[in-house]
Design a protein around this motif. Structure first.
Motif, PDB file in Angstrom:
ATOM      1  N   PHE A  83       1.197  -1.100   0.140  1.00 41.30           N
ATOM      2  CA  PHE A  83       0.390   0.391  -0.477  1.00 41.30           C
ATOM      3  C   PHE A  83       1.018   1.261  -0.018  1.00 41.30           C
ATOM      4  O   PHE A  83       0.747   1.950  -0.389  1.00 41.30           O
ATOM      5  CB  PHE A  83      -0.872  -0.308   1.171  1.00 41.30           C
ATOM      6  CG  PHE A  83      -2.609  -0.988   0.947  1.00 41.30           C
ATOM      7  CD1 PHE A  83      -3.058  -0.761   0.573  1.00 41.30           C
ATOM      8  CD2 PHE A  83      -2.103  -1.703   1.957  1.00 41.30           C
ATOM      9  CE1 PHE A  83      -3.977  -2.174  -0.490  1.00 41.30           C
ATOM     10  CE2 PHE A  83      -3.095  -3.359   1.511  1.00 41.30           C
ATOM     11  CZ  PHE A  83      -4.275  -2.664   0.689  1.00 41.30           C
ATOM     12  N   ILE A  84       2.534   0.929   0.537  1.00 36.34           N
ATOM     13  CA  ILE A  84       2.875   1.964   0.327  1.00 36.34           C
ATOM     14  C   ILE A  84       3.425   2.416  -1.150  1.00 36.34           C
ATOM     15  O   ILE A  84       3.133   3.301  -0.874  1.00 36.34           O
ATOM     16  CB  ILE A  84       4.254   1.499   1.105  1.00 36.34           C
ATOM     17  CG1 ILE A  84       4.259   1.878   2.558  1.00 36.34           C
ATOM     18  CG2 ILE A  84       5.253   2.928   0.913  1.00 36.34           C
ATOM     19  CD1 ILE A  84       5.161   1.331   3.504  1.00 36.34           C
ATOM     20  N   ALA A  85       3.571   1.237  -1.761  1.00 35.75           N
ATOM     21  CA  ALA A  85       3.954   1.316  -2.815  1.00 35.75           C
ATOM     22  C   ALA A  85       2.777   2.187  -3.690  1.00 35.75           C
ATOM     23  O   ALA A  85       2.640   2.919  -5.015  1.00 35.75           O
ATOM     24  CB  ALA A  85       4.711   0.428  -3.823  1.00 35.75           C
ATOM     25  N   LYS A  86       1.603   1.817  -3.492  1.00 37.97           N
ATOM     26  CA  LYS A  86       0.576   1.789  -4.290  1.00 37.97           C
ATOM     27  C   LYS A  86       0.316   3.350  -3.872  1.00 37.97           C
ATOM     28  O   LYS A  86      -0.369   3.962  -5.048  1.00 37.97           O
ATOM     29  CB  LYS A  86      -0.691   1.135  -4.348  1.00 37.97           C
ATOM     30  CG  LYS A  86      -0.908  -0.621  -3.976  1.00 37.97           C
ATOM     31  CD  LYS A  86      -2.240  -1.614  -3.749  1.00 37.97           C
ATOM     32  CE  LYS A  86      -2.113  -2.875  -4.184  1.00 37.97           C
ATOM     33  NZ  LYS A  86      -2.500  -3.763  -3.953  1.00 37.97           N
ATOM     34  N   GLN A  87       0.252   3.972  -3.135  1.00 35.84           N
ATOM     35  CA  GLN A  87       0.011   5.325  -3.061  1.00 35.84           C
ATOM     36  C   GLN A  87       0.581   6.573  -3.462  1.00 35.84           C
ATOM     37  O   GLN A  87       0.350   7.164  -4.202  1.00 35.84           O
ATOM     38  CB  GLN A  87       0.106   5.141  -1.402  1.00 35.84           C
ATOM     39  CG  GLN A  87      -0.201   6.951  -1.267  1.00 35.84           C
ATOM     40  CD  GLN A  87      -1.580   7.795  -0.791  1.00 35.84           C
ATOM     41  OE1 GLN A  87      -2.628   6.211  -1.184  1.00 35.84           O
ATOM     42  NE2 GLN A  87      -2.252   9.350  -1.245  1.00 35.84           N
ATOM     43  N   VAL A  88       2.213   5.795  -3.661  1.00 36.37           N
ATOM     44  CA  VAL A  88       3.017   6.581  -4.237  1.00 36.37           C
ATOM     45  C   VAL A  88       2.892   6.300  -5.566  1.00 36.37           C
ATOM     46  O   VAL A  88       2.724   7.606  -6.565  1.00 36.37           O
ATOM     47  CB  VAL A  88       4.752   5.761  -3.993  1.00 36.37           C
ATOM     48  CG1 VAL A  88       5.618   6.895  -4.762  1.00 36.37           C
ATOM     49  CG2 VAL A  88       5.230   6.039  -2.081  1.00 36.37           C
ATOM     50  N   GLU A  89       2.336   4.751  -6.262  1.00 34.01           N
ATOM     51  CA  GLU A  89       2.183   5.242  -7.809  1.00 34.01           C
ATOM     52  C   GLU A  89       1.065   6.366  -8.031  1.00 34.01           C
ATOM     53  O   GLU A  89       0.773   6.479  -9.178  1.00 34.01           O
ATOM     54  CB  GLU A  89       2.226   4.011  -7.760  1.00 34.01           C
ATOM     55  CG  GLU A  89       1.895   3.429  -9.710  1.00 34.01           C
ATOM     56  CD  GLU A  89       1.993   1.902  -9.540  1.00 34.01           C
ATOM     57  OE1 GLU A  89       2.884   1.431 -10.453  1.00 34.01           O
ATOM     58  OE2 GLU A  89       1.298   0.895  -8.749  1.00 34.01           O
TER      59      GLU A  89
END
Length: 253
Positions: free
Chosen positions: A198-204
């Motif tokens: 979810f960190i990566a998804k939020q950043v993306e």
């Protein structure tokens, strides 16, 4: 708490308000004096003139005495740690110069901000454990270390967050994007685990920062070795149960 005790509280940002809202503050005030430490101007014990050095950072300590303090570790959180250590030393009669020398000689324990250089790049191993706040602090500190090269983070799940897991992991992603808007832009965010994804998804979803979601530590390490170049800085961090030290071992071998 005894009447001759003292309560030390970090006075940076909104910490005073948070403390008042969550600690039986009137009880504390009635029983012992309170000392605020930090970088804010109204702190009784504070740090000024923070400077990054080749081996760490230094600042001027203001307490009962004033003097320069050198640290081999980076990050504002470590300045706060040093401040309260110095203040406690003064409280218990430790000679000022001895306290300064002890902090200068301090080196981080294994997997707690340990720097490892290999293949021309630099790895910051902070894999012993993690919380959302400590991840944010370490990302911020990465920009103190990394003046050249790519800035890469490899983040594993923060465990035991329960129903708040997605929200808190996305909060880390929001922090990364907010820092980028201030000029502190990561070049690559790699995650391992369902929560960290979810960190990566939020950043993306909210920035142009490159991300990579990996299924396990082996895939993450292989991707780092594929992308990392000489002079790059790589922060690796996650909860102990994620065994993110495996990534470090594979990257530096």
């Amino acid at each position: 708490t005894s009447h001759d005790g003292k309560l030390y509280i970090c006075g940076n940002g909104d910490m005073k308000q948070i403390t008042r809202e969550n600690v039986p503050y009137s009880l504390c005030e009635a029983k012992c004096p309170i000392c605020y430490y930090g970088t804010e101007a109204d702190c009784e014990v504070r740090a000024t003139d923070l400077t990054v050095t080749e081996t760490g950072q230094k600042f001027v300590y203001h307490g009962r005495q004033t003097g320069e303090v050198e640290l081999s570790v980076m990050g504002g959180h470590n300045v706060n740690n040093a401040l309260v250590a110095m203040a406690l030393g003064e409280q218990f009669g430790v000679p000022f110069d001895d306290a300064v020398q002890a902090l200068k000689e301090y080196r981080p324990f294994s997997m707690r901000g340990e720097r490892k250089d290999a293949h021309g790049y630099h790895v910051i191993d902070d894999t012993y454990n993690a919380s959302p706040d400590s991840i944010n602090s370490n990302i911020d500190a990465l920009f103190d270390y990394a003046k050249t090269g790519q800035k890469i983070v490899v983040l594993g799940d923060v465990l035991e967050l329960g129903e708040q897991s997605e929200k808190l992991h996305r909060g880390i992603g929001k922090f990364i994007v907010e820092e980028a808007q201030k000029g502190k832009t990561l070049d690559l965010v790699i995650t391992v685990g369902e929560g960290a994804s979810f960190i990566a998804k939020q950043v993306e979803e909210t920035s142009n920062i490159a991300v990579k979601i990996c299924k396990d530590n082996e895939e993450a390490a292989a991707f780092v070795k594929k992308c990392a170049k000489e002079g790059d800085w790589i922060l690796v961090k996650g909860s102990r149960g994620m065994h993110m030290d495996e990534v470090v071992q594979k990257v530096v071998m």
